[in-house]
Design an enzyme around this catalytic site. Structure first.
Site, PDB file in Angstrom:
ATOM      1  N   ASN A 289      14.871  46.916  10.909  1.00 47.43           N
ATOM      2  CA  ASN A 289      16.141  47.633  11.098  1.00 47.43           C
ATOM      3  C   ASN A 289      17.345  46.750  10.778  1.00 47.43           C
ATOM      4  O   ASN A 289      18.482  47.105  11.086  1.00 47.43           O
ATOM      5  CB  ASN A 289      16.252  48.174  12.531  1.00 47.43           C
TER       6      ASN A 289
ATOM      7  N   GLU B 163      20.633  43.666  17.452  1.00 45.03           N
ATOM      8  CA  GLU B 163      20.243  44.983  16.954  1.00 45.03           C
ATOM      9  C   GLU B 163      21.432  45.661  16.275  1.00 45.03           C
ATOM     10  O   GLU B 163      22.582  45.244  16.471  1.00 45.03           O
ATOM     11  CB  GLU B 163      19.751  45.846  18.131  1.00 45.03           C
TER      12      GLU B 163
ATOM     13  N   ASP C 244      15.943  33.199  20.458  1.00 47.81           N
ATOM     14  CA  ASP C 244      15.853  34.248  21.472  1.00 47.81           C
ATOM     15  C   ASP C 244      14.614  34.102  22.341  1.00 47.81           C
ATOM     16  O   ASP C 244      13.720  33.303  22.049  1.00 47.81           O
ATOM     17  CB  ASP C 244      15.886  35.636  20.806  1.00 47.81           C
TER      18      ASP C 244
HETATM   19  C1  F6R Z   1      12.354  36.111  16.247  1.00 46.86           C
HETATM   20  C2  F6R Z   1      13.502  36.939  15.915  1.00 46.86           C
HETATM   21  C3  F6R Z   1      13.378  38.226  15.158  1.00 46.86           C
HETATM   22  C4  F6R Z   1      12.336  38.202  14.048  1.00 46.86           C
HETATM   23  C5  F6R Z   1      12.266  39.551  13.344  1.00 46.86           C
HETATM   24  C6  F6R Z   1      11.172  39.574  12.296  1.00 46.86           C
HETATM   25  O1  F6R Z   1      12.756  34.963  16.973  1.00 46.86           O
HETATM   26  O2  F6R Z   1      14.561  36.595  16.297  1.00 46.86           O
HETATM   27  O3  F6R Z   1      14.635  38.545  14.621  1.00 46.86           O
HETATM   28  O4  F6R Z   1      12.660  37.195  13.135  1.00 46.86           O
HETATM   29  O5  F6R Z   1      12.010  40.557  14.276  1.00 46.86           O
HETATM   30  O6  F6R Z   1       9.935  39.452  12.941  1.00 46.86           O
HETATM   31  P1  F6R Z   1       8.580  39.238  12.122  1.00 46.86           P
HETATM   32  O7  F6R Z   1       8.715  37.908  11.436  1.00 46.86           O
HETATM   33  O8  F6R Z   1       7.495  39.190  13.161  1.00 46.86           O
HETATM   34  O9  F6R Z   1       8.471  40.367  11.167  1.00 46.86           O
END
Ligand code: F6R
Length: 240
Positions: free
Chosen positions: A135, A142, A67
């Site tokens: 979440n 999401e 992403d």
């Molecule tokens: C990042 C992504 C997100 C993160 C998730 C956890 O490319 O796609 O899904 O993996 O938000 O983020 P952290 O590791 O910062 O807790």
């Protein structure tokens, strides 16, 4: 789903990097699906250390990232393109023209999603690295995202904006939209390695592993993939 519970973040990162390095050693032309965020940073540091000490080469490896924020150019220090260069690519011998992310500053975002989906049809990851949102999101899918979604424009939820604001000067600077691989794209990877740490992820881990498969918790879709390894520290595993 194979679940590995580790003592801490370091051990989690060690185990994840061993899996990825093994795949690259086995197949020098491997395709790696990559994630940003705090969770994989230690894994990437271990990959760089191994490259420098043991010479594992990434010359013929290519990568596809999950992403990118909308509105940030690749040289913006909060863009995921920048994150990947600083935290991984600059430390390896990878040919950076073989690294791919959705372009969040594209003028035509729909056309950019189409381009990325076409690319993903050709570049199927041997392993997809994932983090987990508190979440239950994977990528920026999401809660509510359909399981058959492909790369799409996402309106970030308040909880994700809040979680990600720690890396920005203020919450107002966090982009409100992103381009993300869909759940269907993620599920096409040949194998998946998820790294999760911290108590704030424990409920999401519990739902992902033991709950129903539901769009309300996008990571629960991983129950349907045959080769998923979840590596979580004991805090993240505390509700299992
Ligand atoms: C990042 C992504 C997100 C993160 C998730 C956890 O490319 O796609 O899904 O993996 O938000 O983020 P952290 O590791 O910062 O807790």
């Amino acid at each position: 789903m194979k679940i590995i519970v580790t003592e801490n973040y370091e051990e989690m990162s060690q185990k994840a990097s061993e899996i990825i390095i093994g795949i690259v050693k086995n197949n020098p032309n491997a395709v790696l699906g990559l994630a940003t965020g705090t969770s994989p940073i230690g894994t990437y540091q271990n990959m760089i250390k191994d490259h420098k000490e043991n010479g594992t080469s990434y010359k013929n490896v290519s990568t596809v990232n999950l992403d990118e924020y909308v509105g940030l150019t690749a040289d913006h220090d909060q863009s995921y393109a920048y994150f990947m260069r600083k935290n991984l690519f600059d430390g390896l011998d990878i040919d950076q023209t073989n690294t791919n992310l959705p372009c969040g500053s594209a003028k035509d975002l729909k056309a950019e999603c189409d381009r990325y989906n076409a690319l993903l049809a050709k570049k199927v990851p041997d392993v997809q690295v994932l983090g987990l949102g508190s979440n239950g999101h994977i990528g920026f899918n999401e809660p509510g995202t359909p399981i058959d979604s492909v790369t799409h424009l996402v309106d970030l939820t308040e909880s994700t904006i809040k979680d990600n604001s720690r890396l920005f000067a203020s919450v107002d600077e966090v982009p409100r939209q992103a381009l993300s691989m869909g759940i269907k794209n993620i599920m096409q990877a040949k194998s998946i390695v998820m790294v999760v740490s911290g108590k704030n992820k424990a409920a999401a881990v519990k739902g992902m592993v033991n709950g129903a498969v539901t769009p309300d918790l996008p990571a629960s879709a991983l129950q349907l993939h045959p080769f998923v390894t979840v590596i979580c520290d004991k805090d993240a595993a505390s509700l299992l």
